[in-house]
Design an enzyme around this catalytic site. Structure first.
Site, mmCIF file in Angstrom:
data_model
loop_
_atom_site.group_PDB
_atom_site.id
_atom_site.type_symbol
_atom_site.label_atom_id
_atom_site.label_comp_id
_atom_site.label_asym_id
_atom_site.label_seq_id
_atom_site.Cartn_x
_atom_site.Cartn_y
_atom_site.Cartn_z
ATOM 1 N N VAL A 8 29.250 -33.848 -53.655
ATOM 2 C CA VAL A 8 28.082 -34.718 -53.802
ATOM 3 C C VAL A 8 26.865 -33.810 -53.840
ATOM 4 O O VAL A 8 26.650 -33.018 -52.928
ATOM 5 C CB VAL A 8 27.991 -35.708 -52.627
ATOM 6 N N HIS B 106 71.233 -47.318 -37.150
ATOM 7 C CA HIS B 106 71.095 -47.774 -38.535
ATOM 8 C C HIS B 106 70.899 -49.281 -38.529
ATOM 9 O O HIS B 106 71.588 -49.972 -37.797
ATOM 10 C CB HIS B 106 72.356 -47.405 -39.321
#
Ligand code: NAD
Length: 466
Positions: free
Chosen positions: A235, A439
């Site tokens: 900027v 799982h």
């Protein structure tokens, strides 16, 4: 007043140091300039941002679940109530800290401390100035947001992270300067609340220091969601106009007007703000106070911890350092021995990493094996509607010892804990692959990444041996 231990700064590092010292039998005074304990993290940083990020996550998930056939109407956002909730969480925690200090007989003084010698400090409070004599001190004065002097810093439309967390409004167009963790987390919040986000980052990558493959899923997502993500761009100027902040960028990008701009270009240490030089303490040119592995400064009875001693500026580092300083003061043979400090960006998806990165391995010429498991092959990830994640492990070529790891995806910030423990315990990839992970969980992706290195993966084709 006299005390054995004086702790200057009541953030996570400071209060942990004070409480640990008290628990080890020391008489402790804790000095904090703000009216509450908890510092930036608890009051205007980590904790309030997580409260807002939780709201952002719910808003996003409510939209995303439409892919599962569930649709909600657009959320009604009561900004005042959200702000109140955020404040309530911080208040609950800092009230808890005040109670814990009282129970431990840690005397808390709310005032600003400036050293007057290596054994005395002047505390300026509402009632005046009081001098305290101490045997040992721990400096935990933290850091502050970097300001860019040429910007219109007095304009309330130009925010730092504290202002952004205030949640004064939801700007229509918000520019975030700095693609680091603060910028990206605040982008996540304001995007969910309805702002049109642009990000400008000077480097050629967001979250510099983190491996590109871990950052990629986040980058791809925000490139679609946000108006602009400008890399390798600076900027050059910000002009305050009635209609907004007019921003000029380097390169080809046209000037643009934003309703608000958040500057998140890093933090700088507060080393120069407590007259440490009056105590003879060395401060480097950047404002950091150098310390040894026992957190001791060049002045033997004065210690320093947290953001003010160096990067990374993270609460969990400060807490560990605070405990070490307290223990050393109490006569224990403690010193910093942690092998890694994990980093987490609580973005959507989250990005977390620890230990050696590939960037570092390449720079240091370290030979490594890499196992990367894409979450597109994780049943759990797919069932929550997300397929962009990745878990990866780097291991030592000769021994299989874990050197580093990272993950990007939902809850990555929680998953990285296992990797940190693995590294600290000297685990090898086979230890991880042979550890039974439940799982279906996101956590099992860590074992799958280990199996990718081992060649024992069955949920995907094993990678060809190099
Ligand atoms: P940062 O250093 O992480 O990121 C700042 C970014 O701004 C960098 O990528 C830098 O290249 C870029 N930059 C610097 N100057 C620029 C300019 N003029 N124009 C465009 N880009 C520019 O700093 P931060 O995000 O402000 O965070 C500050 C500190 O707070 C960090 O140490 C961070 O680790 C810590 N923090 C951590 C967490 C977390 O653990 N989740 C959250 C918030 C903050």
């Amino acid at each position: 007043m006299k005390t054995q231990v004086l702790v200057l700064g009541g953030g996570p590092g400071g209060y942990s140091a004070a409480f640990r010292a008290a628990d080890l039998g020391q008489e402790v005074i804790l000095v904090e300039r703000y009216p509450v304990l908890g510092g930036v993290c608890l009051n205007v940083g980590c904790i309030p941002s997580k409260t807002l990020l939780h709201a952002a996550q719910i808003i996003n998930e409510a939209q995303e679940i439409s892919s599962h056939g569930i649709s909600f109407s657009d959320p009604k956002i009561d900004l005042k109530k959200l702000k109140k909730t955020k404040e309530k969480v911080s208040k609950q925690l800092n009230t808890g800290l005040a109670g814990l200090a009282q129970q431990r007989k840690v005397k808390v003084i709310h005032g600003t401390g400036n050293f007057t010698s290596a054994t005395t400090i002047a505390i300026t409070t509402d009632q005046g100035v009081e001098e305290i004599e101490f045997a040992q001190a721990i400096i935990a004065v933290g850091s502050q947001a970097v300001k860019i002097p040429s910007f219109p810093n007095d304009d309330p439309r130009l925010m730092d992270s504290t202002d952004a967390l205030e949640l004064a409004d939801v700007p229509k167009k918000l520019l975030i300067i700095g693609g680091g963790i603060i910028g990206l987390e605040m982008a996540t919040v304001y995007n969910a609340l309805g702002s049109e986000i642009s990000i400008v980052e000077m480097q050629n990558q967001i979250i510099t220091g983190c491996d590109k493959d871990l950052v990629r899923p986040l980058m791809q997502k925000i490139k679609q969601q946000y108006s602009k993500v400008l890399l390798s761009t600076a900027v050059e100027n910000i002009e305050a106009l009635d209609e907004g902040l007019k921003v000029s960028f380097s390169g080809e990008n046209a000037d643009e007007i934003f309703n608000k701009v958040l500057v998140a270009v890093g933090r700088r240490p507060n080393g120069h703000l407590c007259a440490a030089d009056q105590a003879g303490i060395k401060i480097d040119e950047r404002g950091f106070i150098p310390v040894n592995s026992q957190q001791q400064t060049n002045v033997a009875n004065i210690y320093a911890i947290g953001d003010v001693v160096g990067n990374p500026m993270l609460a969990h580092k400060a807490v560990h350092e605070g405990k070490i300083a307290a223990e050393v003061i109490a006569g224990h043979k403690s010193q910093w021995q942690a092998l890694t400090i994990p980093s987490v960006a609580y973005t959507d998806p989250e990005v977390a990493w620890m230990g050696l990165t590939e960037i570092e391995a390449k720079a240091q010429g370290i030979e490594y094996d890499k196992g990367a498991f894409p979450w597109a092959a994780s049943g759990r990830s797919l069932s929550i509607g997300r397929k962009e994640g990745i878990t990866k492990i780097l291991s030592e070529k000769e021994t299989g010892k874990i050197l580093g790891a990272g993950m990007t995806g939902t809850n990555a910030g929680e998953l990285v804990a296992e990797a940190v423990l693995a590294l600290e315990m000297g685990a090898c990839v086979d230890d991880i692959a042979l550890t039974v992970h439940a799982h279906p969980t996101l956590a099992e992706t860590f074992a799958f990444a280990a199996e990718m290195i081992e060649g024992s993966i069955t949920d995907l084709m094993p990678p060809k041996k190099r």
